[in-house]
Design an enzyme around this catalytic site. Structure first.
Site, PDB file in Angstrom:
ATOM      1  N   TYR A  13      44.267  57.951 -50.224  1.00 38.31           N
ATOM      2  CA  TYR A  13      43.144  57.950 -51.168  1.00 38.31           C
ATOM      3  C   TYR A  13      43.344  56.937 -52.304  1.00 38.31           C
ATOM      4  CZ  TYR A  13      40.793  61.975 -49.054  1.00 38.31           C
ATOM      5  OH  TYR A  13      40.101  62.810 -48.202  1.00 38.31           O
TER       6      TYR A  13
ATOM      7  N   HIS B 226      36.926  64.935 -43.859  1.00 37.02           N
ATOM      8  CA  HIS B 226      36.885  63.537 -44.306  1.00 37.02           C
ATOM      9  C   HIS B 226      36.361  62.715 -43.137  1.00 37.02           C
ATOM     10  CE1 HIS B 226      38.141  59.572 -45.707  1.00 37.02           C
ATOM     11  NE2 HIS B 226      38.567  59.377 -44.468  1.00 37.02           N
TER      12      HIS B 226
ATOM     13  N   ASN C 255      35.815  70.403 -49.215  1.00 37.90           N
ATOM     14  CA  ASN C 255      34.580  70.097 -48.479  1.00 37.90           C
ATOM     15  C   ASN C 255      34.783  69.848 -46.979  1.00 37.90           C
ATOM     16  OD1 ASN C 255      35.684  67.579 -48.709  1.00 37.90           O
ATOM     17  ND2 ASN C 255      33.943  66.610 -49.702  1.00 37.90           N
TER      18      ASN C 255
ATOM     19  N   LYS D 140      40.057  69.151 -43.257  1.00 39.92           N
ATOM     20  CA  LYS D 140      40.831  69.347 -44.485  1.00 39.92           C
ATOM     21  C   LYS D 140      41.434  70.767 -44.565  1.00 39.92           C
ATOM     22  CE  LYS D 140      38.305  65.936 -47.308  1.00 39.92           C
ATOM     23  NZ  LYS D 140      37.642  65.713 -48.613  1.00 39.92           N
TER      24      LYS D 140
ATOM     25  N   GLU E 254      42.519  53.416 -41.991  1.00 37.32           N
ATOM     26  CA  GLU E 254      42.893  54.841 -42.071  1.00 37.32           C
ATOM     27  C   GLU E 254      43.559  55.324 -40.778  1.00 37.32           C
ATOM     28  OE1 GLU E 254      39.309  56.072 -45.183  1.00 37.32           O
ATOM     29  OE2 GLU E 254      39.317  56.922 -43.165  1.00 37.32           O
TER      30      GLU E 254
HETATM   31  P1  GDP Z   1      33.498  61.384 -48.765  1.00 35.92           P
HETATM   32  O1  GDP Z   1      33.603  60.030 -48.108  1.00 35.92           O
HETATM   33  O2  GDP Z   1      32.155  62.039 -48.553  1.00 35.92           O
HETATM   34  O3  GDP Z   1      34.650  62.297 -48.422  1.00 35.92           O
HETATM   35  O4  GDP Z   1      33.574  61.116 -50.345  1.00 35.92           O
HETATM   36  P2  GDP Z   1      34.426  60.078 -51.217  1.00 35.92           P
HETATM   37  O5  GDP Z   1      35.203  59.115 -50.344  1.00 35.92           O
HETATM   38  O6  GDP Z   1      33.525  59.531 -52.249  1.00 35.92           O
HETATM   39  O7  GDP Z   1      35.476  60.998 -51.969  1.00 35.92           O
HETATM   40  C1  GDP Z   1      36.651  61.475 -51.334  1.00 35.92           C
HETATM   41  C2  GDP Z   1      36.816  62.943 -51.640  1.00 35.92           C
HETATM   42  O8  GDP Z   1      37.060  63.107 -53.043  1.00 35.92           O
HETATM   43  C3  GDP Z   1      35.575  63.791 -51.359  1.00 35.92           C
HETATM   44  O9  GDP Z   1      35.494  64.231 -50.033  1.00 35.92           O
HETATM   45  C4  GDP Z   1      35.738  64.940 -52.314  1.00 35.92           C
HETATM   46  O10 GDP Z   1      36.584  65.953 -51.779  1.00 35.92           O
HETATM   47  C5  GDP Z   1      36.423  64.287 -53.506  1.00 35.92           C
HETATM   48  N1  GDP Z   1      35.413  63.928 -54.507  1.00 35.92           N
HETATM   49  C6  GDP Z   1      34.538  62.897 -54.478  1.00 35.92           C
HETATM   50  N2  GDP Z   1      33.750  62.873 -55.569  1.00 35.92           N
HETATM   51  C7  GDP Z   1      34.161  63.913 -56.330  1.00 35.92           C
HETATM   52  C8  GDP Z   1      33.756  64.409 -57.602  1.00 35.92           C
HETATM   53  O11 GDP Z   1      32.852  63.885 -58.263  1.00 35.92           O
HETATM   54  N3  GDP Z   1      34.428  65.507 -58.047  1.00 35.92           N
HETATM   55  C9  GDP Z   1      35.433  66.088 -57.334  1.00 35.92           C
HETATM   56  N4  GDP Z   1      36.040  67.164 -57.832  1.00 35.92           N
HETATM   57  N5  GDP Z   1      35.829  65.650 -56.134  1.00 35.92           N
HETATM   58  C10 GDP Z   1      35.212  64.582 -55.641  1.00 35.92           C
END
Ligand code: GDP
Length: 137
Positions: free
Chosen positions: A49, A115, A112, A9, A126
């Site tokens: 997303y 992905h 973070n 990222k 994807e």
């Molecule tokens: P991943 O698969 O671990 O990347 O997580 P997810 O697919 O659930 O979410 C996609 C991305 O959205 C995450 O990598 C975070 O950057 C963001 N994200 C997910 N949950 C949260 C949240 O509760 N708050 C915020 N600010 N960002 C979030």
């Protein structure tokens, strides 16, 4: 052989840790099948997303993912999806196990570092969003 999509990222690209992150993959039995640095458009990021469209963080997530270039990678290996998720660590770096990519390189739940696809089926979708079949070798 199983494939998964990884994205380094914008935060990690800006920090200059592309090589360090790729080393984690290669050192743990994941082969680089495709790799490119791209700057996602808003449309690209919203499509990628789409599953999170109704979540409160969607707008910030799209803003962040389009704020600077990313590195998109197709990883290949045995249990590549699960292996990559294990190397990444928890979504929130504060909860990520030490030694994981997010524990070592991520700053916050928004920024973070990486992905990773969460299933073989989503990996297929994807990968097709970001790569043509001729780019996967
Ligand atoms: P991943 O698969 O671990 O990347 O997580 P997810 O697919 O659930 O979410 C996609 C991305 O959205 C995450 O990598 C975070 O950057 C963001 N994200 C997910 N949950 C949260 C949240 O509760 N708050 C915020 N600010 N960002 C979030």
């Amino acid at each position: 052989m199983e494939k998964t999509l990884s994205i380094i990222k914008p935060d990690a690209v800006k920090k200059g840790v592309i090589g360090k992150i790729i080393d984690r993959f290669e050192s743990n039995g994941l082969r680089i099948a495709a790799l490119k640095k791209v700057w996602l458009s808003r449309q690209n990021a919203e499509a990628f997303y789409a599953i999170h469209k109704s979540r409160p963080f969607f707008k910030d997530l799209v803003e962040f993912m389009t704020s600077a270039p990313i590195v998109a990678i197709v990883l290949e290996g045995e249990n590549a999806v699960a292996k990559n998720r294990e190397l990444m660590g928890a979504t929130n770096p504060k909860e990520a196990k030490s030694g994981t990519i997010r524990a070592d390189f991520a700053d916050s739940i928004d920024a973070n570092a990486v992905h990773g696809s969460d299933s073989v089926e989503n990996a297929r979708i994807e990968i097709a969003q970001l790569f043509g079949s001729f780019e996967i070798l």
